[in-house]
Design an enzyme around this catalytic site. Structure first.
Site, PDB file in Angstrom:
ATOM      1  N   ARG A  14       0.803  -1.230   0.000  1.00  0.00           N
ATOM      2  CA  ARG A  14       0.000   0.000   0.000  1.00  0.00           C
ATOM      3  C   ARG A  14       0.835   1.278   0.000  1.00  0.00           C
ATOM      4  NH1 ARG A  14      -3.603  -1.746   4.928  1.00  0.00           N
ATOM      5  NH2 ARG A  14      -1.850  -3.170   5.145  1.00  0.00           N
ATOM      6  N   GLY A 100       9.302  -3.740  12.011  1.00  0.00           N
ATOM      7  CA  GLY A 100      10.106  -2.705  11.373  1.00  0.00           C
ATOM      8  C   GLY A 100       9.298  -1.519  10.876  1.00  0.00           C
ATOM      9  N   GLY A 136      -5.561  -7.409  15.793  1.00  0.00           N
ATOM     10  CA  GLY A 136      -5.872  -8.609  16.565  1.00  0.00           C
ATOM     11  C   GLY A 136      -6.470  -8.195  17.905  1.00  0.00           C
ATOM     12  N   ASN A 166      -3.955  -6.085  20.056  1.00  0.00           N
ATOM     13  CA  ASN A 166      -2.564  -6.518  20.046  1.00  0.00           C
ATOM     14  C   ASN A 166      -1.742  -5.508  19.258  1.00  0.00           C
ATOM     15  OD1 ASN A 166      -0.166  -8.008  19.896  1.00  0.00           O
ATOM     16  ND2 ASN A 166      -0.865  -9.116  18.057  1.00  0.00           N
ATOM     17  N   LYS A 348      32.082  29.334   1.139  1.00  0.00           N
ATOM     18  CA  LYS A 348      32.463  27.911   1.168  1.00  0.00           C
ATOM     19  C   LYS A 348      33.919  27.819   1.580  1.00  0.00           C
ATOM     20  CE  LYS A 348      34.235  25.247  -1.397  1.00  0.00           C
ATOM     21  NZ  LYS A 348      34.896  24.825  -2.617  1.00  0.00           N
ATOM     22  N   ASN A 374      36.061  44.749   5.352  1.00  0.00           N
ATOM     23  CA  ASN A 374      34.793  44.952   4.666  1.00  0.00           C
ATOM     24  C   ASN A 374      34.931  44.482   3.225  1.00  0.00           C
ATOM     25  OD1 ASN A 374      32.031  46.411   4.675  1.00  0.00           O
ATOM     26  ND2 ASN A 374      33.045  47.075   2.796  1.00  0.00           N
ATOM     27  N   ALA A 377      29.987  45.144  -2.022  1.00  0.00           N
ATOM     28  CA  ALA A 377      28.976  44.416  -2.798  1.00  0.00           C
ATOM     29  C   ALA A 377      29.614  43.753  -4.016  1.00  0.00           C
ATOM     30  CB  ALA A 377      27.890  45.379  -3.248  1.00  0.00           C
TER      31      ALA A 377
HETATM   32  C1  UD1 Z   1      -0.247  -8.049  13.180  1.00  0.00           C
HETATM   33  C2  UD1 Z   1      -0.826  -8.971  14.245  1.00  0.00           C
HETATM   34  C3  UD1 Z   1      -2.086  -8.317  14.822  1.00  0.00           C
HETATM   35  C4  UD1 Z   1      -1.753  -6.944  15.388  1.00  0.00           C
HETATM   36  C5  UD1 Z   1      -1.089  -6.085  14.308  1.00  0.00           C
HETATM   37  C6  UD1 Z   1      -0.561  -4.822  14.952  1.00  0.00           C
HETATM   38  C7  UD1 Z   1      -0.319 -11.255  13.528  1.00  0.00           C
HETATM   39  C8  UD1 Z   1      -0.826 -12.482  12.909  1.00  0.00           C
HETATM   40  N1  UD1 Z   1      -1.189 -10.235  13.660  1.00  0.00           N
HETATM   41  O1  UD1 Z   1      -1.180  -7.979  12.116  1.00  0.00           O
HETATM   42  O2  UD1 Z   1      -2.613  -9.110  15.889  1.00  0.00           O
HETATM   43  O3  UD1 Z   1      -2.925  -6.310  15.868  1.00  0.00           O
HETATM   44  O4  UD1 Z   1       0.063  -6.780  13.735  1.00  0.00           O
HETATM   45  O5  UD1 Z   1      -0.069  -3.944  13.959  1.00  0.00           O
HETATM   46  O6  UD1 Z   1       0.847 -11.219  13.908  1.00  0.00           O
HETATM   47  N2  UD1 Z   1       6.061  -9.882   8.417  1.00  0.00           N
HETATM   48  C9  UD1 Z   1       7.144 -10.631   8.031  1.00  0.00           C
HETATM   49  N3  UD1 Z   1       6.941 -11.838   7.442  1.00  0.00           N
HETATM   50  C10 UD1 Z   1       5.702 -12.341   7.221  1.00  0.00           C
HETATM   51  C11 UD1 Z   1       4.587 -11.555   7.607  1.00  0.00           C
HETATM   52  C12 UD1 Z   1       4.816 -10.325   8.212  1.00  0.00           C
HETATM   53  O7  UD1 Z   1       8.296 -10.219   8.217  1.00  0.00           O
HETATM   54  O8  UD1 Z   1       5.600 -13.435   6.685  1.00  0.00           O
HETATM   55  C13 UD1 Z   1       6.295  -8.591   9.069  1.00  0.00           C
HETATM   56  C14 UD1 Z   1       5.725  -7.412   8.290  1.00  0.00           C
HETATM   57  O9  UD1 Z   1       6.688  -6.882   7.406  1.00  0.00           O
HETATM   58  C15 UD1 Z   1       5.381  -6.429   9.402  1.00  0.00           C
HETATM   59  C16 UD1 Z   1       5.063  -7.333  10.599  1.00  0.00           C
HETATM   60  O10 UD1 Z   1       5.618  -8.599  10.304  1.00  0.00           O
HETATM   61  O11 UD1 Z   1       6.498  -5.630   9.757  1.00  0.00           O
HETATM   62  C17 UD1 Z   1       3.569  -7.471  10.861  1.00  0.00           C
HETATM   63  O12 UD1 Z   1       2.939  -8.051   9.740  1.00  0.00           O
HETATM   64  P1  UD1 Z   1       1.553  -7.530   9.178  1.00  0.00           P
HETATM   65  O13 UD1 Z   1       1.242  -8.290   7.961  1.00  0.00           O
HETATM   66  O14 UD1 Z   1       1.577  -6.047   9.117  1.00  0.00           O
HETATM   67  O15 UD1 Z   1       0.560  -8.011  10.334  1.00  0.00           O
HETATM   68  P2  UD1 Z   1      -0.858  -7.383  10.653  1.00  0.00           P
HETATM   69  O16 UD1 Z   1      -1.846  -7.950   9.733  1.00  0.00           O
HETATM   70  O17 UD1 Z   1      -0.760  -5.915  10.730  1.00  0.00           O
END
Ligand code: UD1
Ligand code: MG
Length: 453
Positions: A14, A100, A136, A166, A348, A374, A377
């Site tokens: 997105r 991240g 979550g 969560n 510079k 001085n 200009a």
């Molecule tokens: C997740 C939580 C959700 C919580 C939300 C908070 C799970 C299943 N759900 O959902 O409960 O409310 O975060 O923001 O954990 N990533 C990987 N590898 C993967 C999948 C994801 O590295 O295979 C990383 C993504 O880059 C991201 C983070 O994990 O940084 C979270 O993944 P994302 O897909 O954003 O989880 P949410 O659906 O937001």
């Protein structure tokens, strides 16, 4: 012992970007770097980042001797992501899982969370929120104990009413995490291995789930699109502005302020609107910064005034100077106390001595100017012959006439003067006047050209 896992393999569809999401910036710094810096502050001595999309660029950008990268080639869910680093985690460490793309998580919150972890408990960071859509939900039993997390997609109507969500941040004893990671399955509506299943597993194993609360939604907001990025950027900027105001800075409008680095201030600093501070900036007591200034890696001395639309980059400005409006101090500029640099002046690699003035339309490069000079200009130092750079040396109390071109290398000794419009390519001795221009002739009966029909 503190192990950290940062999940950063996701694509960030997105964002509509060619760049991996975690490299998009807040305050000029990649989101992932914000997370890693906070992890370091909490005292992590084992930092692991799970990478996938754009892994090479991510690794290149945030590489540091204390960071290990682990590849997740297929993004099969947050639980699967953590499985990839399992072998790097220590049984007797506390392990925190971070995302991240949640850049503003606070050190104090993580410290609170770590304190929840023991031999028979784990920590979970939650937040009470008005609109829980997409998050979550935290499921508690009739005693108020956390027993599971249910993802929005998998939630019943009743569970969708839960306002405690969560944040995605949790902490485990290493041995617990490693023992439970393989008990999660992908039997859910997304077909992903959810890390959130660990909560129900912990509960089944008789381990208490102790919650810590995030301070605000901004702290745990994950960036999925550019609107959220902009929202966090403003939030972050506003918190820096508030810190500055608490420390005695007057801000004409804290909403129109940007700091992409760090800013240290003395007493009674005044900052006008639309200023951008980058890198490391130090403003002394009583410094006034006018509107629309860009100041980067600079030290500004006490009571110096920087007027509107000035740009300062890699420069030091001593006390009681006046700079601008429309001045440009480039790298290697050093202004000693009481110096005045006026409009449309570019410097510079220039040292300008005490109380000297360069007030209008000048370029001063590769130059040392003494005190009390001085530069009129339009004075230009011709420091570049197209291949090499040369130095101009100007002593004390030198008066350089308007529109003088100083062809470097050249020296103007103490007390010397140049006549307006001179091209000076030979050095000038002490107290001498140098004039080098065609002698004026006044021609009688001159007829101006007229237009041809
Ligand atoms: C997740 C939580 C959700 C919580 C939300 C908070 C799970 C299943 N759900 O959902 O409960 O409310 O975060 O923001 O954990 N990533 C990987 N590898 C993967 C999948 C994801 O590295 O295979 C990383 C993504 O880059 C991201 C983070 O994990 O940084 C979270 O993944 P994302 O897909 O954003 O989880 P949410 O659906 O937001
Ligand atoms: Mg997310």
């Amino acid at each position: 012992m503190l192990d950290i896992v940062v999940l950063a393999a996701g694509k960030g569809t997105r964002m509509k970007s060619d760049q991996p999401k975690v490299l998009h910036t807040i305050a000029g710094k990649p989101m992932l770097s914000h997370v890693l810096d906070t992890a370091r502050k909490v005292g992590a001595d084992n930092l692991n980042v799970v990478i996938g999309h754009g892994s090479e660029l991510v690794e290149q950008t945030v590489a540091a001797s204390d960071v290990k990268f682990v590849m997740q080639t297929e993004q099969l869910g947050t639980g699967h992501a953590v499985q990839q680093v399992e072998h790097l985690l220590r049984d007797d460490a506390v392990v925190i899982i971070l995302c991240g793309d949640v850049p503003l998580i606070k050190q104090s919150t993580l410290t609170d969370l770590v304190a929840q972890v023991s031999a028979n408990s784990m920590g979970l960071l939650t937040l009470d929120i008005d609109n829980a859509t997409g998050y979550g939900r935290i499921v508690r039993d009739h005693n108020g104990e956390v027993i599971a997390i249910v993802e929005h997609k998998d939630a019943t109507c009743e569970q969708l009413e839960i306002c405690e969500i969560n944040t995605g941040v949790m902490a485990f004893k290493g041995s617990h995490l490693k023992a439970w990671l393989h008990l999660i399955s992908n039997k859910n509506s997304s077909g992903e291995y959810y890390l959130t299943d660990m909560i129900a597993i912990a509960h089944e194993k008789g381990i208490a789930i102790a919650t810590a609360k995030a301070e605000s939604e901004m702290e745990v907001l994950g960036v999925n699109n550019r609107m959220q990025q902009a929202m966090l950027e403003r939030h972050f900027q506003q918190s820096i502005a508030e810190d500055l105001m608490v420390n005695g800075v007057t801000m004409m409008d804290p909403m129109r302020f940007d700091c992409r680095g760090s800013i240290a201030v003395g007493r009674d600093v005044h900052i006008d609107v639309n200023c951008v501070f980058e890198g490391e900036v130090k403003l002394g007591n009583g410094v006034v910064v006018g509107p629309n200034c860009v100041i980067k890696n600079a030290v500004i001395g006490d009571n110096t005034v920087i007027k509107a639309n000035s740009m300062i980059d890699d420069a030091t400005v001593a006390n009681d100077c006046e700079v601008g409006p429309y001045a440009r101090l480039r790298p290697g500029t050093e202004l000693q106390s009481g110096v005045k640099i006026g409009n449309f002046v570019e410097t510079k690699k220039a040292v300008i001595g005490v109380n000297s003035k360069v007030n209008h339309l000048s370029y001063v490069g590769d130059t040392v100017v003494g005190s009390g000079c001085n530069l009129g200009a339009g004075v230009i130092t011709c420091n570049y012959d197209g291949a090499n750079k040369f130095k101009t040396e100007i002593g004390n109390n030198v008066f350089v006439g308007t529109n003088t071109a100083l062809v470097a290398p050249v020296t103007l000794a103490d007390g010397s003067t140049t006549g307006a419009g001179s091209v000076i390519s030979n050095s000038v001795g002490k107290n001498q006047l140098a004039v080098s221009r065609a002698k004026q002739r006044n021609i009688d009966g001159w007829v101006r050209p007229s237009k041809k029909h």
